[in-house]
Design a protein around this motif. Structure first.
Motif, PDB file in Angstrom:
ATOM      1  N   ASP A 179       0.829  -1.210   0.000  1.00 11.49           N
ATOM      2  CA  ASP A 179       0.000   0.000   0.000  1.00 11.49           C
ATOM      3  C   ASP A 179       0.863   1.259   0.000  1.00 11.49           C
ATOM      4  OD1 ASP A 179      -3.038  -1.024   1.027  1.00 11.49           O
ATOM      5  OD2 ASP A 179      -1.357  -2.311   1.509  1.00 11.49           O
ATOM      6  N   ARG A 180       2.005   1.214   0.686  1.00 11.41           N
ATOM      7  CA  ARG A 180       2.858   2.398   0.816  1.00 11.41           C
ATOM      8  C   ARG A 180       3.810   2.581  -0.369  1.00 11.41           C
ATOM      9  NH1 ARG A 180       8.248   1.295   2.420  1.00 11.41           N
ATOM     10  NH2 ARG A 180       8.537   3.430   3.129  1.00 11.41           N
ATOM     11  N   ASP A 181       3.827   1.647  -1.314  1.00 14.16           N
ATOM     12  CA  ASP A 181       4.795   1.697  -2.406  1.00 14.16           C
ATOM     13  C   ASP A 181       4.318   2.666  -3.493  1.00 14.16           C
ATOM     14  OD1 ASP A 181       6.738   1.299  -4.250  1.00 14.16           O
ATOM     15  OD2 ASP A 181       6.429  -0.868  -4.496  1.00 14.16           O
ATOM     16  N   TYR A 182       4.600   3.945  -3.304  1.00 16.06           N
ATOM     17  CA  TYR A 182       4.134   4.974  -4.239  1.00 16.06           C
ATOM     18  C   TYR A 182       4.804   4.869  -5.600  1.00 16.06           C
ATOM     19  CZ  TYR A 182       8.468   7.229  -2.733  1.00 16.06           C
ATOM     20  OH  TYR A 182       9.778   7.497  -2.439  1.00 16.06           O
ATOM     21  N   ARG A 208      -0.642  -0.509  -7.392  1.00 15.74           N
ATOM     22  CA  ARG A 208      -1.057  -1.047  -6.100  1.00 15.74           C
ATOM     23  C   ARG A 208      -1.026  -0.020  -4.964  1.00 15.74           C
ATOM     24  NH1 ARG A 208       4.177  -5.009  -5.649  1.00 15.74           N
ATOM     25  NH2 ARG A 208       5.718  -3.467  -5.054  1.00 15.74           N
ATOM     26  N   TYR A 209      -0.494   1.166  -5.231  1.00 10.97           N
ATOM     27  CA  TYR A 209      -0.388   2.178  -4.185  1.00 10.97           C
ATOM     28  C   TYR A 209      -1.773   2.594  -3.683  1.00 10.97           C
ATOM     29  CZ  TYR A 209       0.648   6.672  -1.962  1.00 10.97           C
ATOM     30  OH  TYR A 209       0.740   7.710  -1.079  1.00 10.97           O
ATOM     31  N   VAL A 210      -1.869   2.801  -2.376  1.00  6.68           N
ATOM     32  CA  VAL A 210      -3.114   3.267  -1.759  1.00  6.68           C
ATOM     33  C   VAL A 210      -2.821   4.572  -1.021  1.00  6.68           C
ATOM     34  CG1 VAL A 210      -4.915   2.778  -0.057  1.00  6.68           C
ATOM     35  CG2 VAL A 210      -4.027   0.931  -1.501  1.00  6.68           C
ATOM     36  N   GLU A 211      -3.508   5.623  -1.402  1.00  8.59           N
ATOM     37  CA  GLU A 211      -3.350   6.886  -0.690  1.00  8.59           C
ATOM     38  C   GLU A 211      -3.671   6.689   0.795  1.00  8.59           C
ATOM     39  OE1 GLU A 211      -2.341   9.792  -1.584  1.00  8.59           O
ATOM     40  OE2 GLU A 211      -2.274   9.663  -3.781  1.00  8.59           O
TER      41      GLU A 211
END
Length: 582
Positions: free
Chosen positions: A103-106, A111-114
C-alpha cells in the motif's frame, strides 16, 4: 488439564466469558508476500501465514492462507480475492488481515493506496467478515529491517499501524500490533545484533548456505526466512493473549470469540541454544519459544572458531552442518549445543520427559495463494532456457494457455516452438501461466516481437500484479524481430499470469518470447518436464553470445515510455530453432 487451558478458563471466569475446549473453526489469512505460503523450492523463504498453523491445536483449527505477494489492500479486493475468501467464511471462523507493505509503495501506481483511503479499504475486510458472522483480527505490518519504523507516525512514513488500530477500535475488534512487537524485538531484544536479524531472520543468504539459492540472495529488507516467520507467528499469538487480558475496547462478542481463539493456542516450550565455548563471539540461533512439532533451524556463523557438530541435551549428535534445518521441535523444554574444537566436553543436561501431543499435517495449515489451474502443457514449449548472463530466464510465447489468435511458424528467425499472432482487434489477449522460484522488486523484462506497418501497436502487459503500457514500434517486416523492455517489474516467488492485451484496433504484434533478467522463471509445469527429460543442467554451460545494441524501448514502473540508450545483450537476431534448452 493443560496449563494454558487452565489459565484461559480462569480468565474466562474472571471476565464472565464462556470457553469450550471442543469448538472447531477455521482461520483465514489475507495479506501480502510477508504472509503468503511459498513452495518448497524457495525454502527458506517463508511467510507467517504459512507457519501460523503450528501454533494452534490442529484438531480444532485449520489455517487457510490466502495471502499473495505484491498485493495491497486495494488490489486484493479488485482482483476478487476478498470475495473468494468471503465465499468460504463460515459463522464463527476468523479472518486475519495484514496489509501495508505494498500500500505504501508509491513507486508502483498499480497497487499504491493513498493514506486517506487505506482505512476505508481495511474497513471493507471488517465488513466482509461481519457479513458472514466471522471474527476479524487486524494485524499491523511487521517492521522492515532497520531502526526506522516506516509504518508508524513520522515524516515520510505510512502510518498503517495507526490507521489499522483506529479501524479496530471503531469496530471494537482485536488489534494485533505485530508492527511494534517486531520493531521492539529487532531493536531491543536483538539490540546490537543487526547481522543476526538480517542473516537469520530476514532473507539475506550467502552463497552455498541453502540448496535453493546456490548463489545466495540479498533480500534482507522485507522478506523472511522460516525462523523469522516463526517468530512473527509467535508474536501474533502473544498479542492475541494480550488483547484478551488488556484490550478493554473489545465488544462482548469479540471477547467471547477471542477467548475461544486463544484457548486453541498450543503450549509453547523453551528451546535454548548455546555453545561449549566461554568466549564465543560469532552468530548463533537465539532462544525460541515454539509449540511441539514446529520447524526449527539451528545455525552458527563462527568468527574464527572451528565448528564440529550440534548435540542435544543428552549429548546425541544431530548434525555436523553449521545450518541444521528440516527437523521438528520436541514436546518439552530442550537445549541444543553447538560444539566447537577446543571447547568443553558435552555434559548431559537433565530434562523432563516429553508431553504427549498430536501433530496435525503441516501444522494445520493450508494455502490457496499462487495456485492456478492450467491446461496440460506441450513439452515442446519447455525447450527455452538461459541464453545469456543478462537474460537467464527465457520463455517461449507459443501456445498461450488462453489466447485470441494463432500460434504460427510462417516467418523466419523465430526462436523456440513458434510465435503467437494476436488477432487484429482492440480486445485481443494472450495469457500465459508462469512460475517464478525467486522474488525481485526491480526485475527487467524483455519481449521479442515483429510486425510490418507504419503505426505502433501498443499493448498492456501484465506481469504478476503489475500492468504496464508498452509501445511496440514497427519492425519493418514480419521476418524482422525487435525487442522492448519493461523496467522495475515486481516478481513474487509463486505462480502468476503474464498477459499481453492489445490497446489498438490493429491488435498486437507477433510475439516470439519474453525474457527475465533473473533466474528460475519459466512456463508453469516446465520444471518437471525438463527434469524428466534431461535432469538438472548447469545454465552456466549453455550461453548464447549476441551482438549488443543501443536501441529499443524501455518502460519504467509508472508505465512511462522511455527511449533505451544502454547497450543490451539481447536475443533479437537469433536464427530459427531451439537455442535455449534444458
Amino acid at each position: 488439564m493443560k496449563p494454558i487451558l487452565k489459565y484461559l478458563l480462569a480468565a474466562a471466569v474472571f471476565t464472565g466469558v464462556a470457553v469450550s475446549d471442543s469448538t472447531s473453526f477455521s482461520i483465514y489469512v489475507v495479506g501480502d508476500s510477508t504472509v503468503q505460503t511459498y513452495k518448497d523450492n524457495v525454502y527458506p523463504q517463508t511467510g507467517w501465514g504459512q507457519v501460523l498453523g503450528y501454533f494452534f491445536d490442529a484438531s480444532r483449527v485449520k489455517v487457510n492462507n490466502y495471502a499473495i505477494g505484491g498485493r495491497s489492500s486495494r488490489t486484493f479486493i479488485e482482483e476478487g480475492r476478498l470475495d473468494e475468501v468471503k465465499g468460504k467464511l463460515q459463522k464463527g471462523d476468523y479472518l486475519f488481515v495484514q496489509f501495508g507493505h505494498n500500500d505504501r509503495d508509491y513507486s508502483k501506481a498499480a497497487r499504491y493506496v493513498e493514506p486517506s483511503q487505506f482505512s476505508g479499504y481495511i474497513q471493507k475486510y471488517v465488513d466482509a467478515g461481519k457479513a458472514k458472522g466471522a471474527n476479524v483480527i487486524l494485524v499491523s505490518p511487521m517492521n522492515l529491517n532497520g531502526s526506522r519504523n516506516v509504518f508508524s507516525t513520522g515524516s515520510n512514513n505510512y502510518d498503517a499501524r495507526g490507521m489499522m488500530q483506529t479501524v479496530a477500535k471503531n469496530n471494537k475488534i482485536p488489534f494485533v500490533d505485530l508492527n511494534m512487537k517486531s520493531y521492539n524485538t529487532y531493536n531491543n531484544t536483538y539490540k546490537g545484533m543487526a547481522d543476526y536479524v538480517t542473516r537469520y531472520l530476514y532473507k539475506k543468504l550467502e552463497k552455498g548456505e541453502y540448496p535453493n539459492f546456490p548463489d545466495g540472495v540479498n533480500d534482507g529488507t522485507t522478506h523472511f526466512q522460516e525462523m523469522g516467520s516463526m517468530g512473527h507467528a509467535q508474536m501474533i499469538c502473544e498479542e492475541l493473549a494480550d488483547n484478551l487480558k488488556s484490550n478493554t475496547n473489545l465488544s462482548a462478542e469479540a471477547k467471547t470469540a477471542l477467548t475461544t481463539l486463544v484457548s486453541a493456542i498450543k503450549k509453547r516450550y523453551t528451546i535454548k541454544v548455546k555453545t561449549n565455548l566461554s568466549n564465543y563471539n560469532g552468530l548463533i540461533t537465539q532462544t525460541q519459544y515454539f509449540p511441539a512439532g514446529s520447524p526449527m533451524t539451528l545455525r552458527v556463523t563462527p568468527n574464527g572458531q572451528t565448528f564440529e557438530k550440534w548435540v542435544d541435551d543428552d549429548c546425541n549428535e544431530l548434525s555436523k552442518d553449521m545450518i541444521y534445518y528440516g527437523f521438528k521441535t520436541k514436546a518439552r523444554d530442550i537445549t541444543y549445543t553447538a560444539m566447537f574444537k577446543g571447547g568443553a566436553a558435552c555434559t548431559p543436561i537433565s530434562h523432563a520427559s516429553e508431553d504427549s501431543y498430536e501433530e496435525g499435517p503441516g501444522g494445520g495449515s493450508s494455502s490457496s495463494s499462487g495456485e492456478v489451474e492450467v491446461k496440460e502443457l506441450d513439452e515442446a514449449l519447455c525447450s527455452l532456457d538461459a541464453g545469456t548472463d543478462a537474460w537467464p530466464s527465457v520463455i517461449d510465447m507459443a501456445e498461450p494457455e488462453f489466447g485470441d489468435g494463432w500460434t504460427e511458424k510462417n516467418h523466419e528467425s523465430y526462436t523456440g516452438g513458434g510465435f503467437f499472432n494476436l488477432d487484429n482487434s482492440a480486445y485481443s489477449k494472450a495469457t500465459y501461466m508462469v512460475t517464478s522460484d525467486q522474488s525481485a522488486e526491480h526485475a527487467r523484462v524483455m519481449i521479442r516481437y515483429s510486425f510490418a506497418g507504419n503505426a505502433n501497436r501498443d499493448m498492456k502487459v501484465t506481469v504478476d500484479n503489475g500492468t504496464y503500457d508498452v509501445v511496440f514500434p514497427p519492425t519493418g517486416s514480419w521476418d524482422k524481430w525487435d525487442t522492448v523492455y519493461i523496467d522495475n517489474v515486481w516478481v513474487d516467488a509463486l505462480d502468476f499470469k503474464v498477459v499481453l492485451q492489445s490497446a489498438t484496433a490493429d491488435g498486437g504484434p507477433n510475439v516470439d518470447m519474453i525474457a527475465f533478467d533473473m533466474k528460475d522463471v519459466y512456463r508453469t509445469g516446465c520444471k518437471a518436464v525438463r527434469e524428466k527429460q534431461q535432469g538438472p543442467v548447469s545454465v552456466a554451460s549453455k550461453k548464447i553470445v549476441t551482438k549488443p545494441r543501443a536501441s529499443g524501448i524501455t518502460v519504467n514502473a509508472l508505465g512511462q515510455k522511455v527511449q533505451n540508450v544502454r547497450d543490451q545483450s539481447d536475443l533479437r537476431n537469433l536464427p530459427k530453432g531451439n537455442y535455449f534448452r534444458y
